[in-house]
Design an enzyme around this catalytic site. Structure first.
Site, mmCIF file in Angstrom:
data_model
loop_
_atom_site.group_PDB
_atom_site.id
_atom_site.type_symbol
_atom_site.label_atom_id
_atom_site.label_comp_id
_atom_site.label_asym_id
_atom_site.label_seq_id
_atom_site.Cartn_x
_atom_site.Cartn_y
_atom_site.Cartn_z
ATOM 1 C CG HIS A 48 -2.169 -1.193 1.113
ATOM 2 N ND1 HIS A 48 -2.683 -1.788 2.133
ATOM 3 C CD2 HIS A 48 -2.710 -1.453 0.043
ATOM 4 C CE1 HIS A 48 -3.561 -2.639 1.582
ATOM 5 N NE2 HIS A 48 -3.749 -2.306 0.303
ATOM 6 C CG HIS A 81 -2.157 -6.347 1.000
ATOM 7 N ND1 HIS A 81 -1.857 -5.988 -0.233
ATOM 8 C CD2 HIS A 81 -1.369 -5.521 1.837
ATOM 9 C CE1 HIS A 81 -1.047 -4.973 -0.011
ATOM 10 N NE2 HIS A 81 -0.916 -4.801 1.150
ATOM 11 C CG HIS A 131 -6.816 -4.320 5.074
ATOM 12 N ND1 HIS A 131 -6.135 -5.499 4.714
ATOM 13 C CD2 HIS A 131 -6.207 -3.370 5.125
ATOM 14 C CE1 HIS A 131 -4.827 -4.893 4.644
ATOM 15 N NE2 HIS A 131 -4.837 -3.620 4.972
ATOM 16 C CD GLU A 133 -3.245 -9.481 7.036
ATOM 17 O OE1 GLU A 133 -2.597 -8.531 6.779
ATOM 18 O OE2 GLU A 133 -3.235 -10.174 8.013
ATOM 19 C CB THR A 172 -0.209 -9.695 9.938
ATOM 20 O OG1 THR A 172 -0.400 -8.907 8.437
ATOM 21 C CG2 THR A 172 -0.381 -10.983 9.420
ATOM 22 C CB CYS A 202 3.820 -9.511 11.186
ATOM 23 S SG CYS A 202 3.891 -7.794 10.511
ATOM 24 C CG ASN A 232 2.181 -1.316 8.250
ATOM 25 O OD1 ASN A 232 3.260 -0.539 8.596
ATOM 26 N ND2 ASN A 232 2.065 -1.527 6.913
HETATM 27 O O1 0CN Z 1 0.890 -1.061 3.885
HETATM 28 P P1 0CN Z 1 0.971 -2.276 3.603
HETATM 29 O O2 0CN Z 1 1.009 -2.655 2.122
HETATM 30 O O3 0CN Z 1 -0.340 -3.029 4.160
HETATM 31 P P2 0CN Z 1 -1.363 -2.997 5.186
HETATM 32 O O4 0CN Z 1 -0.636 -2.483 6.528
HETATM 33 O O5 0CN Z 1 -2.545 -2.059 4.732
HETATM 34 O O6 0CN Z 1 -1.694 -4.575 5.715
HETATM 35 O O7 0CN Z 1 2.185 -3.034 4.415
HETATM 36 C C1 0CN Z 1 2.492 -4.447 4.004
HETATM 37 C C2 0CN Z 1 1.878 -5.321 4.966
HETATM 38 C C3 0CN Z 1 1.232 -6.565 4.709
HETATM 39 C C4 0CN Z 1 0.697 -7.594 4.441
HETATM 40 FE FE1 SF4 Z 2 2.667 -7.246 6.316
HETATM 41 FE FE2 SF4 Z 2 4.100 -8.132 8.206
HETATM 42 FE FE3 SF4 Z 2 4.394 -9.190 6.146
HETATM 43 FE FE4 SF4 Z 2 5.398 -6.941 6.501
HETATM 44 S S1 SF4 Z 2 6.108 -8.889 7.468
HETATM 45 S S2 SF4 Z 2 4.276 -7.852 4.676
HETATM 46 S S3 SF4 Z 2 3.673 -5.883 7.681
HETATM 47 S S4 SF4 Z 2 2.558 -9.336 7.434
#
Ligand code: 0CN
Ligand code: SF4
Length: 318
Positions: A48, A81, A131, A133, A172, A202, A232
């Protein structure tokens, strides 16, 4: 004689920025383009962040929301995701070349959900509706096998058909503290609920929140670099706010800094979500340094050494 510049302290949170899952997902797109040539289709923003997406578009990636928007004869990458089971199934049926960039830590939650379902549990998923995920995790099982819990109120109100036969998984990238408050409510109401062996939030989400907490109380202003769509990153702003920062805001890059607000702050905290490239942090620091005398202190709460392997198909790409 030049005028004396205002001095400010910058507390730089560490860890911040890219996690191992994001790094792997971006490499999967880059290496797919290197191996198969352009265009390579990507279902949903690979992570994202607009800056990441724009850079990959420049290299030959084409971003779409649905598999139906991809031609049969070009490779397609699924975003970090995760996707519902129906997506790889449809790609397979169309004999497409697909590469799954789902973070291994998201896949781990998918596997947990399946195990709980096989054991006959009804599953509660703590996460945010809509979302990707959450859509992906829910899509691992037939409709009706999972219920979404978004708030403490949901945790209080959920009614179970069979209270002895429940299991819990989470998104996560949630707030560690908000999630544990919801889990406590559920544990009190359903003492036999099967919980994750180790929580599903995570390591990267946990560490970035810990680092923000370590600096928040000292911050007049906390700046978190990340996109509005990034769960996140948004959680980092909330965590900073709750942990005592006088003001906390999400910025997409140096260009979106509100200088009137920065001018008022003596101590500025800086962090970046897991999908924000480090060059954006460098850009914010450079912008701050161009206006003020900066005393910079990095506050590191832990070191990260996690690396995820690439899919086998791409191991031959240099
Ligand atoms: O910002 P991201 O693409 O995704 P979200 O925080 O919105 O889930 O960061 C990568 C995390 C994953 C999966
Ligand atoms: Fe998403 Fe965590 Fe994986 Fe990063 S390590 S892609 S924040 S689940």
């Amino acid at each position: 004689m030049s005028a004396k510049r205002t001095s400010k302290t910058v507390l730089l949170a560490a860890p911040r920025g890219f996690c191992a899952g994001v790094d792997r997902a971006i490499q999967i797109v880059e290496k797919s383009i290197a191996k198969y040539g352009a265009p390579v289709y990507v279902r949903h923003e690979i992570v994202h962040n607009r800056h990441v997406v724009d850079r990959l578009v420049g290299m030959g990636a084409v971003f779409v929301e649905e598999l139906e928007d991809c031609p049969d004869d070009r490779p397609v990458v699924f975003s970090a995701h995760g996707v519902p089971k129906s997506v790889p199934a449809a790609a397979q049926a169309r004999e497409m070349n697909y590469l799954d960039a789902t973070c291994p830590l998201v896949s781990k939650v998918h596997v947990e959900a399946e195990k709980h379902a096989a054991a006959g549990h009804h599953i509660l998923l703590i996460g945010h509706e809509g979302h990707p995920e959450v859509v992906g995790t829910m899509g691992q099982l037939p409709v009706g096998r999972m219920s979404l819990i978004e708030t403490e109120e949901d945790a209080h109100k959920f009614t179970a058909e069979d209270p002895e036969n429940l299991a819990l998984v989470t998104q996560t990238t949630l707030s560690v503290d908000d999630t544990s408050a919801m889990i406590d409510i559920l544990k009190t109401r359903f003492p036999n609920i099967a919980l994750p062996y180790k929580e599903d939030i995570c390591y990267a989400t946990t560490n970035r929140q810990m680092a923000v907490k370590a600096i928040a109380e000292r911050c007049d202003l906390l700046l978190v670099i990340g996109s509005q769509t990034s769960s996140n990153s948004k959680r980092l702003v909330e965590v900073g706010d709750k942990a005592g920062a006088d003001n906390a805001m999400l910025i997409s890059s140096a260009d979106s800094i509100n200088w009137d607000i920065v001018d008022q702050a003596k101590v500025i905290g800086l962090s970046a979500g897991a999908s924000a490239p480090e060059y954006l942090t460098d850009g914010v620091l450079a912008a701050l340094k161009s206006k003020y005398e900066i005393d910079m202190q990095e506050v590191e709460v832990t070191k990260e050494k996690v690396i995820f392997r690439l899919p086998r198909k791409l191991l031959d790409v240099a």
